[in-house]
Motif scaffolding. Structure first.
Motif, mmCIF file in Angstrom:
data_model
loop_
_atom_site.group_PDB
_atom_site.id
_atom_site.type_symbol
_atom_site.label_atom_id
_atom_site.label_comp_id
_atom_site.label_asym_id
_atom_site.label_seq_id
_atom_site.Cartn_x
_atom_site.Cartn_y
_atom_site.Cartn_z
ATOM 1 N N LEU A 130 0.860 -1.195 0.000
ATOM 2 C CA LEU A 130 0.000 0.000 0.000
ATOM 3 C C LEU A 130 0.896 1.245 0.000
ATOM 4 O O LEU A 130 1.068 1.908 1.032
ATOM 5 C CB LEU A 130 -0.933 -0.003 1.211
ATOM 6 N N LEU A 131 1.460 1.532 -1.143
ATOM 7 C CA LEU A 131 2.393 2.656 -1.274
ATOM 8 C C LEU A 131 1.601 3.923 -1.599
ATOM 9 O O LEU A 131 0.560 3.877 -2.263
ATOM 10 C CB LEU A 131 3.401 2.368 -2.387
ATOM 11 N N ASP A 132 2.164 5.054 -1.163
ATOM 12 C CA ASP A 132 1.404 6.302 -1.277
ATOM 13 C C ASP A 132 1.001 6.686 -2.698
ATOM 14 O O ASP A 132 -0.063 7.227 -2.912
ATOM 15 C CB ASP A 132 2.208 7.442 -0.643
ATOM 16 N N HIS A 133 1.858 6.417 -3.680
ATOM 17 C CA HIS A 133 1.521 6.897 -5.027
ATOM 18 C C HIS A 133 0.972 5.791 -5.932
ATOM 19 O O HIS A 133 0.841 5.984 -7.136
ATOM 20 C CB HIS A 133 2.748 7.552 -5.662
ATOM 21 N N ALA A 134 0.665 4.629 -5.334
ATOM 22 C CA ALA A 134 0.219 3.496 -6.161
ATOM 23 C C ALA A 134 -1.256 3.632 -6.532
ATOM 24 O O ALA A 134 -2.089 4.019 -5.711
ATOM 25 C CB ALA A 134 0.453 2.195 -5.400
ATOM 26 N N HIS A 135 -1.547 3.281 -7.772
ATOM 27 C CA HIS A 135 -2.924 3.335 -8.266
ATOM 28 C C HIS A 135 -3.378 1.967 -8.752
ATOM 29 O O HIS A 135 -2.557 1.104 -9.041
ATOM 30 C CB HIS A 135 -3.035 4.345 -9.414
ATOM 31 N N MET A 136 -4.685 1.813 -8.865
ATOM 32 C CA MET A 136 -5.246 0.591 -9.410
ATOM 33 C C MET A 136 -4.805 0.429 -10.859
ATOM 34 O O MET A 136 -4.613 1.407 -11.573
ATOM 35 C CB MET A 136 -6.773 0.654 -9.388
ATOM 36 N N GLN A 137 -4.681 -0.833 -11.271
ATOM 37 C CA GLN A 137 -4.368 -1.096 -12.674
ATOM 38 C C GLN A 137 -5.603 -1.607 -13.404
ATOM 39 O O GLN A 137 -5.503 -2.304 -14.409
ATOM 40 C CB GLN A 137 -3.242 -2.137 -12.758
ATOM 41 N N ILE A 138 -6.740 -1.266 -12.866
ATOM 42 C CA ILE A 138 -7.985 -1.752 -13.444
ATOM 43 C C ILE A 138 -9.059 -0.698 -13.160
ATOM 44 O O ILE A 138 -8.967 0.015 -12.165
ATOM 45 C CB ILE A 138 -8.324 -3.111 -12.783
ATOM 46 N N SER A 139 -10.023 -0.596 -14.042
ATOM 47 C CA SER A 139 -11.073 0.404 -13.848
ATOM 48 C C SER A 139 -11.886 0.116 -12.588
ATOM 49 O O SER A 139 -12.163 -1.047 -12.271
ATOM 50 C CB SER A 139 -12.004 0.379 -15.062
ATOM 51 N N TYR A 140 -12.312 1.184 -11.902
ATOM 52 C CA TYR A 140 -13.140 0.972 -10.711
ATOM 53 C C TYR A 140 -14.464 0.296 -11.054
ATOM 54 O O TYR A 140 -15.168 -0.228 -10.200
ATOM 55 C CB TYR A 140 -13.396 2.302 -9.970
ATOM 56 N N LEU A 141 -14.834 0.306 -12.364
ATOM 57 C CA LEU A 141 -16.075 -0.377 -12.758
ATOM 58 C C LEU A 141 -15.932 -1.893 -12.645
ATOM 59 O O LEU A 141 -16.912 -2.634 -12.661
ATOM 60 C CB LEU A 141 -16.472 0.017 -14.183
ATOM 61 N N LYS A 142 -14.670 -2.352 -12.532
ATOM 62 C CA LYS A 142 -14.457 -3.786 -12.270
ATOM 63 C C LYS A 142 -14.333 -3.993 -10.759
ATOM 64 O O LYS A 142 -13.410 -4.620 -10.263
ATOM 65 C CB LYS A 142 -13.224 -4.274 -13.017
ATOM 66 N N ASP A 143 -15.268 -3.412 -10.042
ATOM 67 C CA ASP A 143 -15.289 -3.559 -8.582
ATOM 68 C C ASP A 143 -15.889 -4.927 -8.219
ATOM 69 O O ASP A 143 -15.965 -5.819 -9.062
ATOM 70 C CB ASP A 143 -16.073 -2.393 -7.953
ATOM 71 N N LEU A 144 -16.349 -5.080 -7.007
ATOM 72 C CA LEU A 144 -16.811 -6.394 -6.543
ATOM 73 C C LEU A 144 -18.154 -6.825 -7.141
ATOM 74 O O LEU A 144 -18.543 -7.977 -7.002
ATOM 75 C CB LEU A 144 -16.940 -6.383 -5.008
ATOM 76 N N VAL A 145 -18.864 -5.888 -7.763
ATOM 77 C CA VAL A 145 -20.243 -6.214 -8.148
ATOM 78 C C VAL A 145 -20.703 -5.740 -9.527
ATOM 79 O O VAL A 145 -21.530 -6.399 -10.162
ATOM 80 C CB VAL A 145 -21.235 -5.617 -7.105
ATOM 81 N N THR A 146 -20.222 -4.596 -9.981
ATOM 82 C CA THR A 146 -20.884 -3.891 -11.085
ATOM 83 C C THR A 146 -21.103 -4.763 -12.327
ATOM 84 O O THR A 146 -22.184 -4.726 -12.931
ATOM 85 C CB THR A 146 -20.102 -2.619 -11.447
ATOM 86 N N LEU A 147 -20.111 -5.557 -12.709
ATOM 87 C CA LEU A 147 -20.279 -6.342 -13.935
ATOM 88 C C LEU A 147 -21.313 -7.466 -13.781
ATOM 89 O O LEU A 147 -21.837 -7.975 -14.762
ATOM 90 C CB LEU A 147 -18.941 -6.923 -14.399
#
Ligand code: FAD
Length: 427
Positions: A50-67
């Motif tokens: 959990l580094l300060d400048h790290a970002h997801m490598q996937i869209s937030y739309l691929k969350d736990l439920v949306t798809l």
């Protein structure tokens, strides 16, 4: 002893997604009782990175439920709304939240299931419970933080334990060394090495690249050798046609291929997921080396096409014998700390399920991630995150989590029998 309809091992994104899918399905059909067992003391998503400048490598739309269910109250957007940050998140104009924020989203989702999750217990064994010649239940054995063994019974099991740090063979004798750490433990360990003057980072992927930039940004940053066998840091291919291999319906395609075609497909797209830092990060690293050059310094070194030929621990650190693959020359380099950003292996389920060896054979799964078992074995066992070579590269990622959880919950409810062995693939 109470018999749970379902026990889930691990409470990372895969089993949180499953808990949600179960809850949403149960609003429409017969409820199943479930319990999840997680070895960490509380929820955390890869806390060591959990580094300060790290970002997801996937869209937030691929969350736990949306798809699976865009109307779910457990979506990332719903989380933002509840936290009062929806408008500002829109102003960020990004698909890629910080890893800190996504961890907070996952913790928020997990907190809705506190009554169904036991934290601080590590499952170490699953045994068959027999009635006559039938296996009717599973006995799940775990150990709590004090070392006490607990046992629980379940009719069905979902194993979602993620990966374990991959330690290259040469480094295995140094597993206990305080001079060698794996990226998995980076944030917890690095604070113990504030005085390190020379650090080696081994690897060419996202974690290696993130750790290079994080270490470089430290006050009193050490001199870093960034060591890789690759000729270049290559970016992730996230162009739209390549990205389609992470779509949920691609799983049907890849699962239906024969073994050889499936292997070729995975090899062809290997670089969409492995050893492929984000382009922006590669540009930052290039810029860092460029500025070093401008200043006439040679503090950090990018040792491309370098192979580690030998590893020796000394009283003050570790000496690596490095071989330059371009000219065959070898030389020794000494480090106070070596960071292995060498990825993960996914074999944990094998150890946990060893006690079922006579019933699960070679561990083949059907399309619904369900292990094939002998005819006298009634419980259903599902694997999440351990089926990459049968279900494709999306299996270890968040890409298909929402849809996969829905598929498993449907299969669980229907209790379908496994298809014939010829249609199964080994994990
Ligand atoms: C640093 C990092 C960043 C990543 N970023 C992304 C990303 O941006 N996008 C993406 O799609 N994927 C990413 N991934 C891939 C990652 O695998 C998935 O995001 C996701 O974590 C998979 O969820 P999981 O629940 O299957 O496994 P995990 O998240 O690994 O969760 C498994 C859980 O099981 C627990 N556990 C393990 N063994 C036991 C046991 N014996 N008993 C009880 N509990 C146990 C663990 O403590 C853990 O909480 C990243 C991975 C890493 C390491």
């Amino acid at each position: 002893m109470h018999i749970h309809d379902l026990i889930g091992i691990g409470f990372g994104p895969s089993n949180i997604g499953l808990a949600i899918a179960l809850e949403e399905k149960q609003q429409r059909s017969k409820p199943l009782t479930s319990l999840f067992i997680e070895k960490q003391a509380s929820f955390a998503w890869h806390p060591g990175m959990l580094l300060d400048h790290a970002h997801m490598q996937i869209s937030y739309l691929k969350d736990l439920v949306t798809l699976r269910n865009p109307q779910s109250r457990f979506s990332f957007v719903s989380y933002l709304h509840e936290k009062g940050r929806l408008a500002d998140f829109i102003n960020l104009k990004t698909f890629y939240p910080s890893r800190h924020e996504f961890n907070d989203y996952l913790a928020w989702a997990a907190s809705h299931f506190d009554d169904r999750c036991l934290y601080g217990e590590e499952v170490f064994q699953v045994l068959p419970e027999t009635q006559g010649d039938q296996v009717s239940h599973l006995r799940i054995r775990s150990r709590d933080a004090q070392g006490a063994v607990r046992e629980r019974l379940a009719r069905n099991l979902v194993v979602s334990v993620g990966g374990s740090p991959y330690i290259p063979e040469l480094f295995r004798p140094l597993r206990a060394s305080r001079h060698v750490i794996h990226s998995h433990h980076y944030t917890a360990e690095i604070s113990k090495h504030g005085g390190a003057k020379r650090v080696a980072i081994i690897g060419a992927g996202q974690s290696a690249a993130e750790i290079f930039m994080a270490l470089h940004g430290h006050h009193n940053a050490p001199a870093i050798d960034f060591i890789m066998r690759a000729r270049a840091l290559k970016p992730a291919d996230d162009s739209p046609y390549s990205n389609q291999i992470f779509d949920a319906d691609f799983v049907d395609h890849i699962y239906s291929r024969d073994d050889q075609e499936r292997r070729e497909l995975i090899k062809e797209f290997w670089h969409t997921n492995y050893a492929c830092p984000d382009l922006a990060l590669i540009q930052q690293i290039f810029g860092t080396f460029y500025q070093q050059n401008v200043k006439g310094e040679d503090r950090h070194r990018l040792l491309r096409r370098h192979q580690i030929a030998a590893v020796r621990e000394t009283s003050e650190g570790v000496t690596l014998t490095l071989q330059d693959l371009n000219n065959g020359h070898s030389f020794d380099a000494h480090y106070d700390l070596v960071v292995l950003a060498t990825g993960y292996e996914r074999q944990l389920h094998r150890g946990i399920l060893e006690g079922l060896a006579g019933y699960v054979g070679e561990m083949q799964t059907d399309r619904h991630y369900r292990l094939q078992t002998t005819d006298n074995f009634q419980p259903q066992i599902f694997l999440q995150g351990a089926c990459e070579h049968s279900h494709g590269l999306s299996d270890t990622l968040l890409s298909i989590t929402a849809v996969r959880c829905g598929e498993i919950v449907d299969a669980l409810h229907e209790g379908r029998k496994c298809p014939a062995a010829s249609k199964l693939t080994t994990v």
